[in-house]
Design a protein around this motif. Sequence first.
Motif, PDB file in Angstrom:
ATOM      1  N   ALA A   1       0.833  -1.212   0.000  1.00 14.92           N
ATOM      2  CA  ALA A   1       0.000   0.000   0.000  1.00 14.92           C
ATOM      3  C   ALA A   1       0.864   1.258   0.000  1.00 14.92           C
ATOM      4  O   ALA A   1       1.973   1.273   0.524  1.00 14.92           O
ATOM      5  N   ASP A   2       0.307   2.306  -0.588  1.00 12.24           N
ATOM      6  CA  ASP A   2       0.940   3.620  -0.531  1.00 12.24           C
ATOM      7  C   ASP A   2       0.520   4.369   0.733  1.00 12.24           C
ATOM      8  O   ASP A   2       1.274   5.176   1.253  1.00 12.24           O
ATOM      9  N   LEU A   3      -0.698   4.114   1.186  1.00 16.76           N
ATOM     10  CA  LEU A   3      -1.165   4.677   2.440  1.00 16.76           C
ATOM     11  C   LEU A   3      -2.163   3.720   3.070  1.00 16.76           C
ATOM     12  O   LEU A   3      -2.624   2.774   2.430  1.00 16.76           O
ATOM     13  N   ILE A   4      -2.471   3.978   4.342  1.00 19.28           N
ATOM     14  CA  ILE A   4      -3.321   3.091   5.110  1.00 19.28           C
ATOM     15  C   ILE A   4      -4.552   3.865   5.564  1.00 19.28           C
ATOM     16  O   ILE A   4      -4.424   4.987   6.053  1.00 19.28           O
ATOM     17  N   LEU A   5      -5.725   3.279   5.408  1.00 18.94           N
ATOM     18  CA  LEU A   5      -6.964   3.835   5.940  1.00 18.94           C
ATOM     19  C   LEU A   5      -7.401   2.918   7.081  1.00 18.94           C
ATOM     20  O   LEU A   5      -7.544   1.708   6.895  1.00 18.94           O
ATOM     21  N   VAL A   6      -7.617   3.503   8.259  1.00 22.75           N
ATOM     22  CA  VAL A   6      -7.876   2.722   9.468  1.00 22.75           C
ATOM     23  C   VAL A   6      -9.244   3.039  10.053  1.00 22.75           C
ATOM     24  O   VAL A   6      -9.561   4.202  10.299  1.00 22.75           O
ATOM     25  N   ASN A   7     -10.013   1.993  10.298  1.00 18.66           N
ATOM     26  CA  ASN A   7     -11.243   2.120  11.071  1.00 18.66           C
ATOM     27  C   ASN A   7     -10.858   1.876  12.527  1.00 18.66           C
ATOM     28  O   ASN A   7     -10.663   0.744  12.957  1.00 18.66           O
ATOM     29  N   TYR A   8     -10.741   2.949  13.293  1.00 14.12           N
ATOM     30  CA  TYR A   8     -10.388   2.865  14.708  1.00 14.12           C
ATOM     31  C   TYR A   8     -11.667   3.031  15.526  1.00 14.12           C
ATOM     32  O   TYR A   8     -11.877   4.004  16.205  1.00 14.12           O
ATOM     33  N   ASN A   9     -12.545   2.036  15.417  1.00 10.87           N
ATOM     34  CA  ASN A   9     -13.834   2.094  16.112  1.00 10.87           C
ATOM     35  C   ASN A   9     -13.807   1.383  17.458  1.00 10.87           C
ATOM     36  O   ASN A   9     -14.739   1.505  18.236  1.00 10.87           O
ATOM     37  N   LYS A  10     -12.728   0.639  17.713  1.00 12.77           N
ATOM     38  CA  LYS A  10     -12.546  -0.028  19.002  1.00 12.77           C
ATOM     39  C   LYS A  10     -11.101  -0.501  19.070  1.00 12.77           C
ATOM     40  O   LYS A  10     -10.435  -0.613  18.036  1.00 12.77           O
ATOM     41  N   PRO A  11     -10.610  -0.772  20.284  1.00 14.69           N
ATOM     42  CA  PRO A  11      -9.251  -1.306  20.377  1.00 14.69           C
ATOM     43  C   PRO A  11      -9.154  -2.646  19.644  1.00 14.69           C
ATOM     44  O   PRO A  11     -10.047  -3.486  19.735  1.00 14.69           O
TER      45      PRO A  11
END
Length: 140
Positions: A72-82
């Motif tokens: 990947a060139d960049l990362i998209l993160v769903n930080y909805n819970k630990p």
Amino acid sequence: MPKKKKKTLAIYLSGPIMDEHEGQAREWREATKKMLGDAFELLDPMRRKFVDRKVDSANEIVEFDLQDVRDADLILVNYNKPSIGTSMEVFYASHNLGKFVVAFSPFEFKDCSPWMARYCTKILPDLESAAAYIRENFGR
């Protein structure tokens, strides 16, 4: 001389899968594909059919996910819970590889893990804001 075709940027879709209801793990990724799929290559770990908590697939799950992070060139993160796996991917991408990490989260800054706040380049309040940020700053 013909113009060189620009490489489509790849985005890895990081977020909880283990112990997450499959619909929830898949739902935001499908929404992301609708928002960004026309302009970016999206690397979705849900495309693989591994089963959590099986010894014979644990190493494969981790290594395939890490390969996606590397690709990947960049990362998209769903930080909805630990999430241990999500946190590991964020740390690996940011600290080890120097990747740009965009997260979206319902948490206020004071409620975020200091590790996520440190290793996510940008944390936005929702997926729509994160997608708009990526399109504005990385779209070609």
